[in-house]
Scaffold this motif. Structure first.
Motif, PDB file in Angstrom:
ATOM      1  N   GLU A 299       4.819  11.269   8.165  1.00 39.03           N
ATOM      2  CA  GLU A 299       4.265  11.144   9.508  1.00 39.03           C
ATOM      3  C   GLU A 299       2.787  10.762   9.458  1.00 39.03           C
ATOM      4  OE1 GLU A 299       5.542  14.288   8.537  1.00 39.03           O
ATOM      5  OE2 GLU A 299       7.560  13.957   9.275  1.00 39.03           O
ATOM      6  N   GLU A 300       2.046  11.399   8.540  1.00 37.30           N
ATOM      7  CA  GLU A 300       0.623  11.107   8.388  1.00 37.30           C
ATOM      8  C   GLU A 300       0.412   9.683   7.891  1.00 37.30           C
ATOM      9  OE1 GLU A 300      -0.219  14.210   5.672  1.00 37.30           O
ATOM     10  OE2 GLU A 300      -0.636  15.679   7.227  1.00 37.30           O
ATOM     11  N   THR A 301       1.251   9.269   6.957  1.00 37.46           N
ATOM     12  CA  THR A 301       1.153   7.918   6.409  1.00 37.46           C
ATOM     13  C   THR A 301       1.395   6.875   7.484  1.00 37.46           C
ATOM     14  OG1 THR A 301       1.886   8.707   4.248  1.00 37.46           O
ATOM     15  CG2 THR A 301       2.069   6.350   4.666  1.00 37.46           C
ATOM     16  N   LEU A 302       2.469   7.032   8.249  1.00 40.84           N
ATOM     17  CA  LEU A 302       2.769   6.068   9.303  1.00 40.84           C
ATOM     18  C   LEU A 302       1.688   6.056  10.374  1.00 40.84           C
ATOM     19  CD1 LEU A 302       6.616   6.544   9.674  1.00 40.84           C
ATOM     20  CD2 LEU A 302       5.407   4.546   8.771  1.00 40.84           C
ATOM     21  N   ASN A 303       1.171   7.208  10.712  1.00 39.97           N
ATOM     22  CA  ASN A 303       0.083   7.286  11.684  1.00 39.97           C
ATOM     23  C   ASN A 303      -1.113   6.478  11.202  1.00 39.97           C
ATOM     24  OD1 ASN A 303      -2.659   8.913  12.196  1.00 39.97           O
ATOM     25  ND2 ASN A 303      -1.377   9.029  14.030  1.00 39.97           N
ATOM     26  N   PHE A 304      -1.509   6.662   9.957  1.00 40.53           N
ATOM     27  CA  PHE A 304      -2.654   5.940   9.391  1.00 40.53           C
ATOM     28  C   PHE A 304      -2.409   4.437   9.398  1.00 40.53           C
ATOM     29  CE2 PHE A 304      -4.850   3.979   5.846  1.00 40.53           C
ATOM     30  CZ  PHE A 304      -6.165   4.374   6.076  1.00 40.53           C
TER      31      PHE A 304
ATOM     32  N   MET B 261       0.847  -1.169   0.000  1.00 40.95           N
ATOM     33  CA  MET B 261       0.000   0.000   0.000  1.00 40.95           C
ATOM     34  C   MET B 261       0.893   1.234   0.000  1.00 40.95           C
ATOM     35  SD  MET B 261      -2.924   0.747   2.789  1.00 40.95           S
ATOM     36  CE  MET B 261      -4.424   0.914   1.902  1.00 40.95           C
ATOM     37  N   ASP B 262       0.900   2.000  -1.073  1.00 40.88           N
ATOM     38  CA  ASP B 262       1.747   3.185  -1.176  1.00 40.88           C
ATOM     39  C   ASP B 262       0.905   4.402  -0.823  1.00 40.88           C
ATOM     40  OD1 ASP B 262       3.650   5.052  -1.686  1.00 40.88           O
ATOM     41  OD2 ASP B 262       4.008   4.468  -3.748  1.00 40.88           O
ATOM     42  N   LEU B 263       0.945   4.797   0.437  1.00 48.81           N
ATOM     43  CA  LEU B 263       0.041   5.829   0.919  1.00 48.81           C
ATOM     44  C   LEU B 263       0.559   7.243   0.776  1.00 48.81           C
ATOM     45  CD1 LEU B 263      -1.265   4.072   4.112  1.00 48.81           C
ATOM     46  CD2 LEU B 263      -2.412   4.350   1.939  1.00 48.81           C
TER      47      LEU B 263
ATOM     48  N   TYR C 204      -2.963  12.124  12.489  1.00 52.91           N
ATOM     49  CA  TYR C 204      -1.836  13.020  12.749  1.00 52.91           C
ATOM     50  C   TYR C 204      -2.248  14.430  12.336  1.00 52.91           C
ATOM     51  CZ  TYR C 204       3.081  14.244  13.296  1.00 52.91           C
ATOM     52  OH  TYR C 204       4.254  14.786  13.735  1.00 52.91           O
ATOM     53  N   PRO C 205      -1.982  15.428  13.169  1.00 48.16           N
ATOM     54  CA  PRO C 205      -2.399  16.789  12.810  1.00 48.16           C
ATOM     55  C   PRO C 205      -1.681  17.295  11.564  1.00 48.16           C
ATOM     56  CG  PRO C 205      -1.235  16.753  14.927  1.00 48.16           C
ATOM     57  CD  PRO C 205      -1.308  15.355  14.431  1.00 48.16           C
ATOM     58  N   ARG C 206      -2.444  17.817  10.644  1.00 50.46           N
ATOM     59  CA  ARG C 206      -1.866  18.378   9.420  1.00 50.46           C
ATOM     60  C   ARG C 206      -1.473  19.828   9.674  1.00 50.46           C
ATOM     61  NH1 ARG C 206      -3.481  15.815   4.225  1.00 50.46           N
ATOM     62  NH2 ARG C 206      -4.340  13.809   4.816  1.00 50.46           N
ATOM     63  N   PRO C 207      -0.358  20.238   9.101  1.00 48.81           N
ATOM     64  CA  PRO C 207       0.042  21.636   9.288  1.00 48.81           C
ATOM     65  C   PRO C 207      -0.897  22.566   8.519  1.00 48.81           C
ATOM     66  CG  PRO C 207       1.474  20.576   7.714  1.00 48.81           C
ATOM     67  CD  PRO C 207       0.555  19.507   8.258  1.00 48.81           C
ATOM     68  N   LEU C 208      -1.185  23.690   9.113  1.00 49.37           N
ATOM     69  CA  LEU C 208      -2.014  24.680   8.429  1.00 49.37           C
ATOM     70  C   LEU C 208      -1.111  25.560   7.584  1.00 49.37           C
ATOM     71  CD1 LEU C 208      -4.372  25.829  11.295  1.00 49.37           C
ATOM     72  CD2 LEU C 208      -4.868  24.251   9.443  1.00 49.37           C
ATOM     73  N   SER C 209      -1.509  25.765   6.367  1.00 49.32           N
ATOM     74  CA  SER C 209      -0.730  26.670   5.543  1.00 49.32           C
ATOM     75  C   SER C 209      -1.675  27.762   5.068  1.00 49.32           C
ATOM     76  CB  SER C 209      -0.085  25.908   4.402  1.00 49.32           C
ATOM     77  OG  SER C 209      -0.680  26.140   3.196  1.00 49.32           O
ATOM     78  N   ILE C 210      -1.393  28.943   5.515  1.00 47.90           N
ATOM     79  CA  ILE C 210      -2.235  30.088   5.182  1.00 47.90           C
ATOM     80  C   ILE C 210      -1.468  30.949   4.186  1.00 47.90           C
ATOM     81  CG2 ILE C 210      -3.371  32.131   6.097  1.00 47.90           C
ATOM     82  CD1 ILE C 210      -3.537  30.601   8.781  1.00 47.90           C
TER      83      ILE C 210
END
Length: 59
Positions: free
Chosen positions: A11-16, A1-3, A46-52
């Motif tokens: 980080e988000e991939t490993l968390n999932f 599974m290539d997430l 995993y919390p995603r960074p906010l980009s404004i």
């Protein structure tokens, strides 16, 4: 599974993968076997960074 192909950070991939109990993941073309999912304490995404983005305002 290539997430991580969908723009997710590693980080988000490993968390999932760990939260869902997926035992094998491919990250950037490398095969990872992940044992001991029960030791992973995080149970939320995993919390995603906010980009404004600043828009230019005409004065």
């Amino acid at each position: 599974m290539d997430l991580d192909a969908g723009g997710n950070r590693i980080e988000e991939t490993l968390n999932f993968v760990l939260r869902k109990g997926i035992k094998v993941a491919y990250i950037k073309g490398k095969r990872l076997v992940l044992p001991k999912h029960e030791n992973y304490a995080m149970n939320k995404p995993y919390p995603r960074p906010l980009s404004i983005l600043k828009s230019e305002v005409e004065t």
